[in-house]
Design a protein around this motif. Structure first.
Motif, mmCIF file in Angstrom:
data_model
loop_
_atom_site.group_PDB
_atom_site.id
_atom_site.type_symbol
_atom_site.label_atom_id
_atom_site.label_comp_id
_atom_site.label_asym_id
_atom_site.label_seq_id
_atom_site.Cartn_x
_atom_site.Cartn_y
_atom_site.Cartn_z
ATOM 1 N N SER A 13 30.019 54.306 26.758
ATOM 2 C CA SER A 13 30.869 54.372 25.564
ATOM 3 C C SER A 13 31.851 53.208 25.499
ATOM 4 O O SER A 13 32.701 53.177 24.615
ATOM 5 C CB SER A 13 31.646 55.697 25.543
ATOM 6 N N GLY A 14 31.768 52.273 26.458
ATOM 7 C CA GLY A 14 32.662 51.125 26.473
ATOM 8 C C GLY A 14 33.875 51.288 27.374
ATOM 9 O O GLY A 14 34.641 50.348 27.553
ATOM 10 N N VAL A 15 34.041 52.463 27.958
ATOM 11 C CA VAL A 15 35.191 52.713 28.826
ATOM 12 C C VAL A 15 35.130 51.814 30.064
ATOM 13 O O VAL A 15 36.122 51.179 30.432
ATOM 14 C CB VAL A 15 35.268 54.198 29.241
ATOM 15 N N GLY A 16 33.985 51.736 30.711
ATOM 16 C CA GLY A 16 33.832 50.899 31.902
ATOM 17 C C GLY A 16 34.020 49.431 31.593
ATOM 18 O O GLY A 16 34.629 48.696 32.365
ATOM 19 N N LYS A 17 33.505 48.993 30.464
ATOM 20 C CA LYS A 17 33.662 47.598 30.049
ATOM 21 C C LYS A 17 35.138 47.258 29.891
ATOM 22 O O LYS A 17 35.607 46.229 30.388
ATOM 23 C CB LYS A 17 32.923 47.348 28.735
ATOM 24 N N LYS A 18 35.869 48.110 29.219
ATOM 25 C CA LYS A 18 37.306 47.887 29.021
ATOM 26 C C LYS A 18 38.027 47.857 30.369
ATOM 27 O O LYS A 18 38.881 46.999 30.609
ATOM 28 C CB LYS A 18 37.874 48.985 28.115
ATOM 29 N N LEU A 19 37.682 48.773 31.253
ATOM 30 C CA LEU A 19 38.284 48.822 32.576
ATOM 31 C C LEU A 19 38.018 47.531 33.346
ATOM 32 O O LEU A 19 38.942 46.934 33.914
ATOM 33 C CB LEU A 19 37.742 50.026 33.344
ATOM 34 N N MET A 20 36.772 47.061 33.359
ATOM 35 C CA MET A 20 36.439 45.830 34.072
ATOM 36 C C MET A 20 37.111 44.620 33.440
ATOM 37 O O MET A 20 37.565 43.715 34.153
ATOM 38 C CB MET A 20 34.930 45.616 34.126
ATOM 39 N N GLU A 21 37.208 44.571 32.123
ATOM 40 C CA GLU A 21 37.897 43.459 31.469
ATOM 41 C C GLU A 21 39.356 43.399 31.911
ATOM 42 O O GLU A 21 39.891 42.312 32.159
ATOM 43 C CB GLU A 21 37.803 43.591 29.950
ATOM 44 N N GLU A 22 39.991 44.548 32.028
ATOM 45 C CA GLU A 22 41.386 44.593 32.476
ATOM 46 C C GLU A 22 41.508 44.159 33.938
ATOM 47 O O GLU A 22 42.433 43.432 34.296
ATOM 48 C CB GLU A 22 41.961 45.993 32.284
ATOM 49 N N ILE A 23 40.574 44.578 34.770
ATOM 50 C CA ILE A 23 40.600 44.193 36.186
ATOM 51 C C ILE A 23 40.393 42.696 36.339
ATOM 52 O O ILE A 23 41.098 42.028 37.106
ATOM 53 C CB ILE A 23 39.548 44.998 36.975
ATOM 54 N N VAL A 24 39.436 42.135 35.606
ATOM 55 C CA VAL A 24 39.175 40.699 35.672
ATOM 56 C C VAL A 24 40.389 39.924 35.172
ATOM 57 O O VAL A 24 40.807 38.928 35.792
ATOM 58 C CB VAL A 24 37.901 40.331 34.879
ATOM 59 N N ALA A 25 40.984 40.352 34.083
ATOM 60 C CA ALA A 25 42.164 39.674 33.553
ATOM 61 C C ALA A 25 43.322 39.704 34.551
ATOM 62 O O ALA A 25 44.010 38.700 34.761
ATOM 63 C CB ALA A 25 42.589 40.299 32.228
ATOM 64 N N GLU A 26 43.531 40.845 35.181
ATOM 65 C CA GLU A 26 44.599 40.972 36.183
ATOM 66 C C GLU A 26 44.304 40.090 37.399
ATOM 67 O O GLU A 26 45.202 39.442 37.936
ATOM 68 C CB GLU A 26 44.751 42.434 36.604
ATOM 69 N N SER A 27 43.047 40.031 37.813
ATOM 70 C CA SER A 27 42.646 39.172 38.920
ATOM 71 C C SER A 27 42.953 37.707 38.602
ATOM 72 O O SER A 27 43.478 36.973 39.447
ATOM 73 C CB SER A 27 41.153 39.345 39.190
ATOM 74 N N GLU A 28 42.628 37.293 37.401
ATOM 75 C CA GLU A 28 42.894 35.912 36.985
ATOM 76 C C GLU A 28 44.390 35.643 36.908
ATOM 77 O O GLU A 28 44.871 34.596 37.357
ATOM 78 C CB GLU A 28 42.214 35.628 35.651
ATOM 79 N N ARG A 29 45.129 36.585 36.354
ATOM 80 C CA ARG A 29 46.583 36.411 36.216
ATOM 81 C C ARG A 29 47.246 36.282 37.583
ATOM 82 O O ARG A 29 48.115 35.442 37.783
ATOM 83 C CB ARG A 29 47.178 37.591 35.447
ATOM 84 N N LEU A 30 46.831 37.101 38.528
ATOM 85 C CA LEU A 30 47.415 37.093 39.866
ATOM 86 C C LEU A 30 46.775 36.066 40.795
ATOM 87 O O LEU A 30 47.226 35.887 41.930
ATOM 88 C CB LEU A 30 47.293 38.485 40.496
ATOM 89 N N LYS A 31 45.691 35.445 40.311
ATOM 90 C CA LYS A 31 44.925 34.490 41.119
ATOM 91 C C LYS A 31 44.456 35.139 42.428
ATOM 92 O O LYS A 31 44.587 34.583 43.514
ATOM 93 C CB LYS A 31 45.748 33.226 41.390
ATOM 94 N N ARG A 32 43.934 36.350 42.287
ATOM 95 C CA ARG A 32 43.393 37.097 43.421
ATOM 96 C C ARG A 32 41.930 37.417 43.170
ATOM 97 O O ARG A 32 41.540 37.717 42.044
ATOM 98 C CB ARG A 32 44.157 38.399 43.630
ATOM 99 N N PRO A 33 41.124 37.389 44.217
ATOM 100 C CA PRO A 33 39.696 37.680 44.041
ATOM 101 C C PRO A 33 39.437 39.174 43.840
ATOM 102 O O PRO A 33 40.276 40.019 44.155
ATOM 103 C CB PRO A 33 39.074 37.203 45.355
ATOM 104 N N ILE A 34 38.270 39.447 43.329
ATOM 105 C CA ILE A 34 37.773 40.817 43.197
ATOM 106 C C ILE A 34 36.646 40.977 44.203
ATOM 107 O O ILE A 34 35.731 40.149 44.254
ATOM 108 C CB ILE A 34 37.230 41.085 41.782
ATOM 109 N N TYR A 35 36.701 42.033 44.984
ATOM 110 C CA TYR A 35 35.626 42.395 45.897
ATOM 111 C C TYR A 35 35.265 43.843 45.619
ATOM 112 O O TYR A 35 36.153 44.682 45.451
ATOM 113 C CB TYR A 35 36.065 42.272 47.361
ATOM 114 N N LEU A 36 33.977 44.135 45.561
ATOM 115 C CA LEU A 36 33.544 45.518 45.395
ATOM 116 C C LEU A 36 32.196 45.701 46.049
ATOM 117 O O LEU A 36 31.573 44.740 46.490
ATOM 118 C CB LEU A 36 33.513 45.910 43.915
#
Length: 70
Positions: A13-36
């Motif tokens: 329904s787009g919920v996961g997409k929105k969640l990942m977009e927010e995580i990626v944006a926060e990662s970029e803002r903080l200049k921190r990597p994402i690991y999963l």
């Protein structure tokens, strides 16, 4: 440890997409990597849409894919 997910009745329904977009944006803002990690192969192409790629995999009797952003 930190976990995220979407309830089955809210998936596709787009919920996961929105969640990942927010995580990626926060990662970029903080200049921190994402690991999963995931053991669900069908999730890998979805993560790739957000710039995340498999960098390793482990065999525990099932394959655990380790994923990070580039």
């Amino acid at each position: 440890m930190w976990f995220i997910g979407v309830k089955p009745d809210s998936q596709n329904s787009g919920v996961g997409k929105k969640l990942m977009e927010e995580i990626v944006a926060e990662s970029e803002r903080l200049k921190r990597p994402i690991y999963l990690e995931t053991s669900t192969v069908k999730n890998i192409p979805w993560y790739k849409k957000f710039g995340l790629n498999v960098y390793n995999q482990l065999d525990f009797g099932y394959t655990l894919f380790l994923i990070k952003n580039d």
